[in-house]
Enzyme design. Structure first.
Site, mmCIF file in Angstrom:
data_model
loop_
_atom_site.group_PDB
_atom_site.id
_atom_site.type_symbol
_atom_site.label_atom_id
_atom_site.label_comp_id
_atom_site.label_asym_id
_atom_site.label_seq_id
_atom_site.Cartn_x
_atom_site.Cartn_y
_atom_site.Cartn_z
ATOM 1 N N ASN A 7 -14.927 -4.472 1.963
ATOM 2 C CA ASN A 7 -14.309 -5.781 1.720
ATOM 3 C C ASN A 7 -15.228 -6.922 2.155
ATOM 4 O OD1 ASN A 7 -12.063 -4.877 0.449
ATOM 5 N ND2 ASN A 7 -10.617 -5.317 2.100
ATOM 6 N N CYS A 64 -6.242 -9.528 1.898
ATOM 7 C CA CYS A 64 -7.245 -8.587 2.433
ATOM 8 C C CYS A 64 -8.540 -9.246 2.881
ATOM 9 C CB CYS A 64 -7.545 -7.523 1.391
ATOM 10 S SG CYS A 64 -6.052 -6.702 0.833
ATOM 11 N N THR A 124 -5.168 -0.608 6.841
ATOM 12 C CA THR A 124 -6.530 -1.022 7.187
ATOM 13 C C THR A 124 -6.610 -1.232 8.694
ATOM 14 O OG1 THR A 124 -6.855 -2.010 5.047
ATOM 15 C CG2 THR A 124 -8.266 -2.834 6.819
ATOM 16 N N LYS A 162 -8.310 -11.680 5.951
ATOM 17 C CA LYS A 162 -7.888 -10.969 7.168
ATOM 18 C C LYS A 162 -8.948 -9.955 7.613
ATOM 19 C CE LYS A 162 -4.742 -7.567 6.400
ATOM 20 N NZ LYS A 162 -5.180 -6.259 6.876
ATOM 21 N N LEU A 195 -7.233 -0.584 -3.254
ATOM 22 C CA LEU A 195 -6.415 -1.065 -4.374
ATOM 23 C C LEU A 195 -6.509 -2.579 -4.488
ATOM 24 C CD1 LEU A 195 -3.190 0.937 -3.417
ATOM 25 C CD2 LEU A 195 -5.099 1.699 -4.851
ATOM 26 N N VAL A 219 0.835 -1.209 0.000
ATOM 27 C CA VAL A 219 0.000 0.000 0.000
ATOM 28 C C VAL A 219 0.869 1.259 0.000
ATOM 29 C CG1 VAL A 219 -1.665 1.288 1.394
ATOM 30 C CG2 VAL A 219 -1.912 -1.166 1.129
HETATM 31 C C1 UGA Z 1 -9.312 -6.544 -2.443
HETATM 32 C C2 UGA Z 1 -10.342 -5.509 -2.876
HETATM 33 O O1 UGA Z 1 -10.902 -5.858 -4.147
HETATM 34 C C3 UGA Z 1 -9.731 -4.107 -2.943
HETATM 35 O O2 UGA Z 1 -10.738 -3.150 -3.252
HETATM 36 C C4 UGA Z 1 -9.115 -3.788 -1.583
HETATM 37 O O3 UGA Z 1 -8.463 -2.522 -1.592
HETATM 38 C C5 UGA Z 1 -8.098 -4.845 -1.242
HETATM 39 O O4 UGA Z 1 -8.727 -6.133 -1.204
HETATM 40 C C6 UGA Z 1 -7.510 -4.478 0.109
HETATM 41 O O5 UGA Z 1 -8.241 -4.470 1.096
HETATM 42 O O6 UGA Z 1 -6.343 -4.062 0.159
HETATM 43 P P1 UGA Z 1 -7.386 -7.948 -3.711
HETATM 44 O O7 UGA Z 1 -7.285 -8.762 -2.455
HETATM 45 O O8 UGA Z 1 -6.144 -7.466 -4.359
HETATM 46 O O9 UGA Z 1 -8.314 -6.642 -3.462
HETATM 47 O O10 UGA Z 1 -8.091 -8.865 -4.791
HETATM 48 P P2 UGA Z 1 -9.534 -9.053 -5.469
HETATM 49 O O11 UGA Z 1 -9.401 -8.817 -6.911
HETATM 50 O O12 UGA Z 1 -10.572 -8.302 -4.757
HETATM 51 O O13 UGA Z 1 -9.758 -10.624 -5.240
HETATM 52 C C7 UGA Z 1 -9.821 -11.204 -3.939
HETATM 53 C C8 UGA Z 1 -10.173 -12.663 -4.021
HETATM 54 O O14 UGA Z 1 -11.538 -12.839 -4.434
HETATM 55 C C9 UGA Z 1 -9.338 -13.470 -5.023
HETATM 56 O O15 UGA Z 1 -9.007 -14.707 -4.450
HETATM 57 C C10 UGA Z 1 -10.259 -13.650 -6.215
HETATM 58 O O16 UGA Z 1 -9.987 -14.804 -6.970
HETATM 59 C C11 UGA Z 1 -11.600 -13.754 -5.519
HETATM 60 N N1 UGA Z 1 -12.731 -13.366 -6.385
HETATM 61 C C12 UGA Z 1 -12.882 -12.077 -6.797
HETATM 62 C C13 UGA Z 1 -13.662 -14.343 -6.765
HETATM 63 O O17 UGA Z 1 -13.552 -15.526 -6.383
HETATM 64 N N2 UGA Z 1 -14.722 -13.964 -7.535
HETATM 65 C C14 UGA Z 1 -14.905 -12.684 -7.959
HETATM 66 O O18 UGA Z 1 -15.913 -12.425 -8.655
HETATM 67 C C15 UGA Z 1 -13.960 -11.721 -7.590
#
Ligand code: UGA
Length: 438
Positions: A211, A263, A122, A266, A153, A11
């Site tokens: 989240n 994220c 966070t 946690k 992000l 971050v």
């Molecule tokens: C997530 C949030 O999307 C961000 O907005 C937030 O800032 C971030 O956490 C954080 O708190 O720092 P991130 O963990 O990088 O971001 O990844 P995501 O793209 O949100 O995916 C998270 C998980 O959900 C992955 O394992 C992904 O495969 C899964 N996912 C996502 C699904 O299984 N289905 C979906 O439709 C979307």
């Protein structure tokens, strides 16, 4: 504006680089001297597309610097961002705030002139109050306000998310602090980015609520996928059919093996703990946490069932081990549950991931790591897709067929349509859709 960014983790580094690209003068501070030296040489410690260009470009024009020297950085700054880690505390799942409070203590005696101290990490509701209390205790005469400014992000698209956000959230009642924050995000006003200015507690909760809601959406569609598998319905069409309703929205309805990353797991857990602590326990988020944990394990059994109930002695080619594509992050990745369970069931695993293998090697034992996708597939009985990297989306099936004697494909990310794989002579199992038999 002059910005001090405390912490050069994911971050801090992305935010620091983006603020400097907005035209601000940013100094990123970290205690880890070897990390700072590497950054000064232009070496980026994390995998994030475009970050190297952004960091190096802004370093060259002198807007972005790296240092271990907090004492010479904080006095100059208009805004000091705390962007240190808040990992899950071992044992109870609460966010560990010791790094945040330590940073507040160190910043306090160095504050010079009016400064906004901003929590970017966070942090649970109420943390800003404690940061303010600590600073006031250490430096009673300091002229400062504490604001909350959560980040939204996504790994792999963090720069885009910072520069073109859906919204910016700022939590502070102090008008002076609001003015500083508006100035910092001024370039976004051209894009008419909405800014939610609220009190600190609300801003802190918005981060967790966001989240937790997204995690809930994913867990919901995953449950619908289970129902689809039992009834002959198709989860992709269910997601489309409900997502086109503007009140629901089509994003984050992609069914899969369960969410992972640094994220969602946690933050959902920390929100459950906060809710318990304040006497407002959350049934929904607790259920999501449990559903996701059991789903990841259940995915190994799905593979075993697809293989006819037994994988002992079988060679499984695994494509993708990171929690999502475009990252090398393995934290809470479904692969960490699925691969060990398959191994315990007697399968041997040969795996490939474009970016995650270095990290994965320390986390998963007894895996044979391949040089590329086809190298992993060579000699396999079962092909298992765990992460939807682009390069796995267009496999040459004739090449796959020659390389692997088995004819079973299990795709836990739904990156293929069942009939196209079946047409190539494979039996194809996916999430929330009827299997296609070769
Ligand atoms: C997530 C949030 O999307 C961000 O907005 C937030 O800032 C971030 O956490 C954080 O708190 O720092 P991130 O963990 O990088 O971001 O990844 P995501 O793209 O949100 O995916 C998270 C998980 O959900 C992955 O394992 C992904 O495969 C899964 N996912 C996502 C699904 O299984 N289905 C979906 O439709 C979307």
């Amino acid at each position: 504006m002059r910005v001090a960014m405390i912490g050069t983790g994911y971050v801090g580094l992305v935010s620091g680089a983006c603020f400097s690209d907005f035209g601000h003068e940013v100094t990123c501070v970290d205690k880890d001297a070897s990390k700072i030296e590497a950054l000064e040489r232009g070496e980026i410690p994390i995998y994030e597309p475009g970050l190297d260009v952004l960091v190096n470009g802004n370093m060259q024009v002198g807007r972005l610097t790296f240092t271990t020297d907090l004492a010479n950085t904080v006095p100059e700054a208009d805004a000091v961002f705390i962007a240190v880690g808040t990992p899950s505390r071992r044992g109870d799942g609460h966010a560990d705030l010791s790094y945040v409070y330590a940073a507040a203590r160190e910043i306090a005696p160095l504050l010079t002139g009016y400064t906004v101290v901003v929590t970017k990490s966070t942090v649970p509701v109420g943390t800003g109050d404690e940061v303010e209390r600590i600073i006031r205790e250490v430096a009673p005469d300091a002229d400062f306000d504490v604001a909350s400014n959560p980040e939204f992000l996504r790994e792999g698209s963090a720069i885009e998310d910072f520069k073109r956000p859906d919204r910016v959230v700022v939590g502070t009642d102090a008008e002076r602090a609001q003015d500083v924050m508006r100035e910092l995000y001024r370039p976004l006003f051209l894009r008419e980015t909405p800014m939610v200015i609220t009190n600190r507690q609300t801003s802190e909760l918005i981060k967790y609520a966001g989240n937790a809601f997204l995690a809930t959406k994913i867990s919901f569609i995953n449950e619908m996928a289970d129902i689809c598998e039992k009834t002959g319905a198709n989860v992709i069409d269910v997601a489309k059919g409900i997502g086109l309703d503007g009140r629901i929205g089509k994003l984050f309805l992609h069914a899969g093996p369960g969410y992972g990353g640094s994220c969602f797991p946690k933050d959902t857990l920390a929100l459950v703990k906060t809710a318990e602590d304040v006497g407002a326990p959350t049934g929904i988020v607790s259920a999501v946490v449990e559903a996701n944990a059991s789903r990841k394990k259940r995915m190994a059994h799905k593979v075993i069932e697809a293989a006819g109930g037994d994988v002992s002695g079988k060679k499984i080619a695994v494509l993708g081990v990171t929690f999502k594509p475009n990252t090398d992050d393995m934290r809470d990745s479904p692969s960490l549950d699925i691969i060990p369970l398959l191994k315990e069931s007697g399968a041997s695993i040969r795996a490939f991931d474009p970016a995650g293998m270095d990290e994965a090697k320390d986390l998963i034992d007894g895996v044979d790591w391949a040089d590329n996708a086809y190298d992993a597939i060579n000699g396999a009985d079962i092909l298992l897709i765990l992460t939807e990297w682009n390069e796995f989306r267009a496999l040459q099936w004739d090449k796959v067929a020659k390389a692997m004697p088995g004819r079973l494909v299990v795709d836990l990310r739904n990156i293929y349509t069942p009939h196209e794989v079946a047409r190539q002579g494979f039996t194809y199992h996916s999430i929330g859709r009827a299997p296609a038999i070769a």
